[in-house]
Design an enzyme around this catalytic site. Structure first.
Site, PDB file in Angstrom:
ATOM      1  CE1 TYR A 282      -3.308  -2.877   0.874  1.00  0.00           C
ATOM      2  CE2 TYR A 282      -4.580  -0.857   0.954  1.00  0.00           C
ATOM      3  CZ  TYR A 282      -4.526  -2.231   0.860  1.00  0.00           C
ATOM      4  OH  TYR A 282      -5.681  -2.940   0.739  1.00  0.00           O
TER       5      TYR A 282
ATOM      6  CE  LYS B 238       2.542 -17.960  -1.981  1.00  0.00           C
ATOM      7  NZ  LYS B 238       1.718 -19.186  -2.011  1.00  0.00           N
TER       8      LYS B 238
ATOM      9  CG  ASP C 255      -1.235 -20.470  -0.595  1.00  0.00           C
ATOM     10  OD1 ASP C 255      -0.711 -20.410   0.537  1.00  0.00           O
ATOM     11  OD2 ASP C 255      -0.691 -21.050  -1.556  1.00  0.00           O
TER      12      ASP C 255
ATOM     13  CG  ASP D 244      -7.814  -5.074   1.554  1.00  0.00           C
ATOM     14  OD1 ASP D 244      -8.781  -4.607   2.179  1.00  0.00           O
ATOM     15  OD2 ASP D 244      -7.733  -5.068   0.309  1.00  0.00           O
TER      16      ASP D 244
ATOM     17  CG  ASP E 272     -13.294  -7.509   2.138  1.00  0.00           C
ATOM     18  OD1 ASP E 272     -13.159  -6.747   3.119  1.00  0.00           O
ATOM     19  OD2 ASP E 272     -13.676  -7.125   1.018  1.00  0.00           O
TER      20      ASP E 272
END
Ligand code: IPM
Ligand code: MG
Length: 360
Positions: A146, A195, A227, A251, A255
């Site tokens: 970001y 990751k 993942d 983020d 959700d």
């Protein structure tokens, strides 16, 4: 206690849901003998319309001067709104990112809880929903993709875009410490999501989390690849207590976590710096499709106001009262459209606010 709250109603459903959260704060103040004053600030699309930019320096200063910030949502329909014809750094979201950075709000707490009353709204299989879940997603909020350098330009005749993912060890350590501190007050488990099989930033993340974990022998911790985490959230969400992760993964995962609670309209959030100061906003967006129709679910914003009372004002009793009032409204069968199911009472945004206020 006298407190000054900066209020950013924002765009879309923002004004409606924040109005309900202010109703709840006023009722709480009345009940517990406090005085909350509000200063309304513009950010996002509404600020573009008035000031030509999504966030002015004056707004940043006024937000800083408040005891806490309560926010609704910003942004509009990205395909149709004129705000999205502007250069990227002039769009509504740029204001939010600048505010997070300017206020140093590096720790984003997003609690995802499945209320037993909302099991029917949970899209997971009944046997998974039956077990319930209660997790705290701790998202790093001022670093990573970001805020890294980015550009789009032609290289050898080919349009090329670059985004940079940078973390230094201090940025990782301060959010990890927060996550372990919070785990101590919960079920004492941290799942750090990265990751590390691909990214250098994730390998450093893992190393620093391991160092921090040594100071918390009472907290169990594990590393999980992002993942896999996305899969585990739908397979067995009950396994999670505190989920610690970097900005972009947080983020996306938050959700996903909100969706399995039944509705994004239920998910509160707090963004904190290293003092008591914080910005509190629902995790959901501005929902332009239902804006202005008094249909939105104000519960996420009301629960964000409860977090404001708890984290910025040390008002635990008051926060408990707000949370209990939300529980009772759900137990009594009141539902906005997004969480409606057979046999329940459908109410508008403002009616939900009235019902919750009356429960305090
Ligand atoms: C959120 C939102 C923001 C983000 C957008 C509006 C920039 O999706 O708070 O999760 O990506 O952080
Ligand atoms: Mg998001």
């Amino acid at each position: 206690m006298n407190k000054n709250i900066a209020v950013i109603k924002g765009d879309g459903i923002g004004p409606e849901i924040v109005t309900e959260a202010m109703k709840i704060l006023d009722r709480t103040a009345e009940k517990f003998g406090h005085c909350f004053s509000y200063e309304q600030l513009l950010m996002g699309g509404c600020s573009i319309d008035v000031n030509g930019v999504p966030l002015t320096d004056e707004t940043i200063e006024r937000a800083k001067a408040a005891d806490a910030v309560l926010m609704g949502s910003i942004g509009g329909n990205t395909s149709t709104s004129p705000w999205y014809k502007l250069p990227a750094d002039k769009r509504p979201e740029a204001g939010l990112l600048k505010l997070r950075k300017s206020l140093n709000l590096f720790a984003n707490l997003r609690p995802a809880v499945l209320y037993s009353e909302l099991k029917d709204a949970c899209p997971l299989k009944a046997e998974i929903a039956e077990k319930g879940f209660d997790m705290m997603i701790m998202r790093e909020l001022t670093g990573g993709l970001y805020f890294g350098a980015r550009e789009t330009r032609e290289i050898d005749g080919v349009m090329t875009a670059v985004d940079t993912l940078t973390y230094n060890e201090n940025e990782i350590r301060r959010i990890a410490v927060r996550a372990f501190d919070i785990a101590m007050k919960r079920r004492k488990k941290v799942t750090s999501v990265d990751k590390a099989n691909v990214l250098d930033s994730s390998r450093l993340w893992r190393k620093v989390v391991e160092e921090v974990a040594r100071d918390y022998p009472g907290v169990s911790y594990e590393h999980m690849l992002v993942d896999n985490c996305a899969m585990q959230l739908v397979k067995d969400p009950a396994q999670f207590d505190v989920v610690l992760t970097e900005n972009m993964f947080g983020d996306i995962l938050s959700d996903e976590a909100s969706m399995i609670t039944g509705s994004i309209g239920m998910l509160a959030s707090a963004s904190l710096n290293d003092t008591k100061f914080g910005l509190y906003e629902p995790s959901g967006g501005s929902a332009p499709d239902i804006a202005g129709q008094n249909k939105a679910n104000p519960i996420a914003t009301i629960l964000s106001a409860a977090m404001l009372l708890r984290f910025s004002f040390d008002m635990d009793k008051e926060a408990d009262a707000v949370e209990a009032a939300v529980d009772k409204a759900l137990k009594d069968g009141y539902r906005t459209g997004d969480i409606m199911s057979d046999g329940m009472k459908l109410v508008s945004c403002s009616e939900m606010g009235d019902v919750i206020a009356a429960n305090i």
